[in-house]
Design an enzyme around this catalytic site. Structure first.
Site, short mmCIF file in Angstrom:
data_model
loop_
_atom_site.label_atom_id
_atom_site.label_comp_id
_atom_site.label_asym_id
_atom_site.label_seq_id
_atom_site.Cartn_x
_atom_site.Cartn_y
_atom_site.Cartn_z
N PRO A 2 0.82 -1.21 0.00
CA PRO A 2 0.00 0.00 0.00
C PRO A 2 0.86 1.26 0.00
O PRO A 2 1.87 1.34 0.69
CB PRO A 2 -0.80 -0.12 1.29
CG PRO A 2 -0.84 -1.58 1.58
CD PRO A 2 0.48 -2.11 1.11
N GLU A 3 0.45 2.24 -0.80
CA GLU A 3 1.16 3.50 -0.86
C GLU A 3 0.43 4.53 0.01
O GLU A 3 -0.56 4.22 0.66
CB GLU A 3 1.30 3.95 -2.31
CG GLU A 3 2.11 2.97 -3.15
CD GLU A 3 2.39 3.46 -4.56
OE1 GLU A 3 2.25 4.67 -4.82
OE2 GLU A 3 2.76 2.63 -5.41
#
Length: 297
Positions: A2-3
């Site tokens: 996840p960013e």
């Protein structure tokens, strides 16, 4: 992994339940995730009140009432699930239990503020690349996880002038420079590709090409600063991008992947009006870069 937009989306989903609640009981169901849990992890959390839930880069940070911070990282496959103690569902947060309960590694049982239902927040992580640790508030900036983190791309100081200062004299490609967490914290592969495309900049150009001889930002730097801010804001609004394991705290998927202009679109037409290019992929520093060689040439 996840960013920043995905982590911020999770934070916003968890905050209404976490903030103001007391951690009545904490179930720690294994000794470690990516790293071992701190000694007496559950015992140190139980009875503490969560005063706020923040984010720094890709870390979730729960401030507790004893000046301790619960730092949480989702890793590759970590996710949180909100459940009501009695029904395992709560209004719009209903989430069918599609996650394998064998991977429910930490359960926070919350004693909520008066007038609210008792909840539990479940951390599920099949690959166990996420982690949790405890850091004293006064030691945060000196902690190894945070002492070298760069500026937040969502903060007020993130602008073209800042980019010029960070990029001055750097011969490394724009793509690699933007991914350097010591310079800018939280940017990841997906949103860097998208921002460079919006700004009409080649991922292969040296970062210093966006700085004039007098140290001022070029027009390209101004476009890039705006593109980074806009693509992150739009991704957060869309709930992030659901690639592989990402879900929001209520169990729903993010939808920004449907707006990708370049990422994962190798061989497809560029979506910019009047551009005749075809999206290509190249590998930079071991990561796939997607770009249009025409409008980003």
């Amino acid at each position: 992994m996840p960013e920043l937009p995905e982590v911020e989306t999770v934070r916003r989903g968890l905050a209404p339940s976490f903030e103001g609640a007391r951690l009545e009981r904490v179930e720690q169901r294994r000794a470690n995730l990516r790293f071992p849990f701190p000694d007496a992890f559950a015992e140190r959390l139980e009875g503490r009140k969560v005063t706020s839930l923040g984010r720094r880069s890709k870390y979730l940070m729960a401030d507790l009432d004893d000046q301790t911070i619960l730092v949480m990282h989702l890793g590759m496959s970590g996710s949180f699930r909100i459940e009501a103690e009695a029904t395992k569902a709560i209004g719009p947060f209903f989430h069918e239990k599609s996650k394998d309960p064998r991977h429910d590694h930490v359960v926070f049982h919350l004693a909520p503020p008066p007038g609210h239902a008792a909840l539990r927040i479940v951390y599920n992580d099949p690959r166990r690349f996420g982690f949790m640790t405890l850091v004293e508030r006064g030691e945060l900036e000196r902690h190894p996880l945070f002492e070298r983190l760069g500026v937040e791309p969502t903060g007020n100081e993130f602008n073209a002038d800042l980019l010029a200062r960070l990029f001055a004299g750097r011969k490394s490609p724009l793509k690699a420079t933007l991914l350097d967490q010591h310079l800018i914290a939280g940017l990841g592969n997906i949103y860097v590709c998208e921002a460079l495309h919006r700004a009409d900049l080649s991922p292969k150009d040296p970062a210093a090409s966006l700085v004039t001889a007098k140290g001022r930002p070029t027009k390209g730097a101004e476009r890039l600063a705006e593109a980074v801010r806009s693509v992150i804001a739009e991704a957060i609004e869309a709930g992030g991008s659901s690639l592989r394991d990402h879900r929001q705290a209520d169990g729903t998927l993010g939808y920004f992947q449907h707006r990708f202009a370049v990422y994962g679109r190798e061989g497809e037409e560029c979506r910019k009006p009047a551009c005749s290019g075809t999206i290509e992929r190249l590998v930079q520093s071991g990561r796939s870069t997607f770009y249009c060689p025409v409008c980003q040439g």
